[in-house]
Design a protein around this motif. Structure first.
Motif, PDB file in Angstrom:
ATOM      1  N   HIS A   1      -8.144 -23.101  17.114  1.00 14.69           N
ATOM      2  CA  HIS A   1      -8.896 -23.977  16.198  1.00 14.69           C
ATOM      3  C   HIS A   1      -9.406 -23.200  14.986  1.00 14.69           C
ATOM      4  O   HIS A   1     -10.342 -23.639  14.302  1.00 14.69           O
TER       5      HIS A   1
ATOM      6  N   ASP B   1     -14.946 -28.041  19.505  1.00 11.24           N
ATOM      7  CA  ASP B   1     -14.593 -29.393  19.040  1.00 11.24           C
ATOM      8  C   ASP B   1     -15.655 -29.988  18.126  1.00 11.24           C
ATOM      9  O   ASP B   1     -15.345 -30.767  17.231  1.00 11.24           O
TER      10      ASP B   1
ATOM     11  N   TYR C   1      -8.613 -21.174  22.953  1.00 10.46           N
ATOM     12  CA  TYR C   1      -9.015 -22.454  22.339  1.00 10.46           C
ATOM     13  C   TYR C   1      -9.663 -22.216  20.975  1.00 10.46           C
ATOM     14  O   TYR C   1      -9.343 -22.900  19.997  1.00 10.46           O
TER      15      TYR C   1
END
Ligand SMILES: NC(=O)c1ccc[n+]([C@@H]2O[C@H](COP(=O)([O-])OP(=O)(O)OC[C@H]3O[C@@H](n4cnc5c(N)ncnc54)[C@H](O)[C@@H]3O)[C@@H](O)[C@H]2O)c1
Length: 384
Positions: free
Chosen positions: A112, A85, A108
């Motif tokens: 991304h 993130d 994840y």
């Protein structure tokens, strides 16, 4: 008896060393800063086109201590997701978490748009492997699984022998291996607890034996499996460093499987972290024109246990050809890291692709499910 004319066919050809383009540096993150992360760091730091920019570990302070130990600077996070993130420019991550935390951070990262080098085994269950492959497909990013023995000259030789046709049609394989005593506990309980390791000897070393032979024969699809697993050593304080470790033990320390593969091949497999035996046997690959014996191997350290033998007929005479051990100075970890970086940088296919390793995972998963059910099961792999 060595037969030079046959061996000449298998001489290793060395790829010309490629010059590394340092104009474009890759930004890399390390997710999970335990034992194996050291091997990744060691190899990344030898690459002139890599910057390690971020580190993550669930245990507070661990990622920072790791970064400092390696005399690096960068940013530290408390999970793989947090790292992804907060690092929008990152090119790739090494996922060095324990088995039960392979799928989540990998999916994840891929979702991304981050390329992933994922440690072996691919994950714990076939369902997780399917989800990983779907995320990879949707992302179009590189996902390579960390089987460094693939880069060993002897492992390549096994594949070349099979592909040369010298053995004819392969119909039976016996593989596996193990240790008389070798349950991995020096770094705590992450390998042996159900909620972190998930699977034991199967996932730790069994996946290597399977990769050695399945890669050699072109990774045929597994169809059915009869599996067995047990934990007589891990749960017995007599064989463990302390009572608490025996109580924490929640995985297999021995497993076996009889697997039918596409193409009329059967695979007889066994693996042990601990046993009252020196070895559960050599690896043998039997074919209609010849058979290959690979002396009982510590295949998790990347190589064969001794010179290999091809049994075949020559002009009507039963004969043997010895295939000597090939020794190279190459560091298998460096090759694993470099091949991943090159795939990322130059848009090459993953060096150890998930399209193969999903079959490896399907066998591990099948052994566990069959062992629990007590009968043979069919392996069904959904469309990715
Ligand atoms: N290729 C090889 O030769 C080789 C050798 C040993 C281990 N391995 C594999 O590497 C993996 C890790 O093994 P290890 O010995 O380093 O284990 P370890 O327990 O020493 O380290 C794993 C670390 O990951 C951290 N972690 C777990 N989930 C995380 C998450 N979501 N985000 C951030 N950090 C997380 C844990 O806190 C722990 O510090 C295992 O899957 C193992 O099979 C590969």
């Amino acid at each position: 008896m060595a037969n030079s004319s046959i061996l000449d066919e298998f001489k290793t050809t060395h790829l010309a060393e490629e010059k590394i383009d340092t104009n474009r540096k890759l930004k890399v993150g390390i997710i999970g800063t335990g034992w194996i992360a050291d091997a990744h760091m060691n190899s990344y730091l030898k690459q002139p086109d890599v910057e390690i920019v971020a580190y993550a570990d669930l245990i507070p302070g661990k990622a920072e201590a790791f970064m400092k130990k390696w005399k690096q600077t960068g940013r530290v996070y408390l999970s793989g997701d947090e790292l992804i993130d907060n690092e929008p420019d990152i090119d790739a991550v090494s996922v060095c978490t324990y088995n039960c935390q392979h799928a989540e951070p990998t999916i994840y990262a891929l979702k991304h748009g981050v390329n992933v080098l994922l440690e072996k085994p691919m994950c714990v269950t076939l369902d997780e492997a399917v989800e990983i492959c779907r995320a990879e497909k949707e992302s179009g990013k590189v996902l390579s699984i960390g089987f460094q023995p693939r880069f060993d000259a002897n492992m390549k030789m096994i594949k070349r022998i099979v592909e040369s046709g010298t053995l004819g049609k392969i119909y039976y394989i016996q593989t596996g291996g193990g240790r008389r005593r070798g349950i991995p506990t020096p770094f705590g309980t992450s390998f042996i607890a159900k909620d972190t390791g998930g699977i034991g000897a199967l996932g730790d070393i069994g996946c290597y034996s399977l990769d050695m032979v399945l890669n050699a024969i072109g990774y045929p699809k597994p169809l059915t499996v009869t599996g067995y697993k047990s934990a007589y050593f891990g749960t017995n304080p007599k064989y463990m460093p302390c009572k608490e470790y025996a109580e924490a033990f929640g995985v297999d320390d021995f497993a076996a499987g009889f697997v039918r593969l596409e193409g009329g091949i059967v695979l007889d497999f066994r693996i042990a972290w601990a046993m009252h035996l020196d070895t559960p046997g050599d690896t043998i690959i039997m074919g209609t024109e010849g058979s290959l014996r690979i002396p009982s191997t510590d295949c998790w350290n990347g190589s064969v246990g001794g010179a290999m033998t091809i049994y075949h007929d020559l002009c009507g005479t039963q004969t043997q050809t010895t295939v000597p051990i090939l020794r190279t100075d190459a560091d298998l970890f460096d090759l694993k890291i470099r091949s991943f970086l090159d795939a990322v940088k130059y848009g090459r296919p993953a060096p150890v692709p998930s399209s193969q390793i999903i079959y490896n995972q399907a066998i591990l998963d099948g052994i566990c499910r069959s062992a629990e059910l007590g009968h043979e099961i069919e392996i069904e792999i959904p469309e990715i």
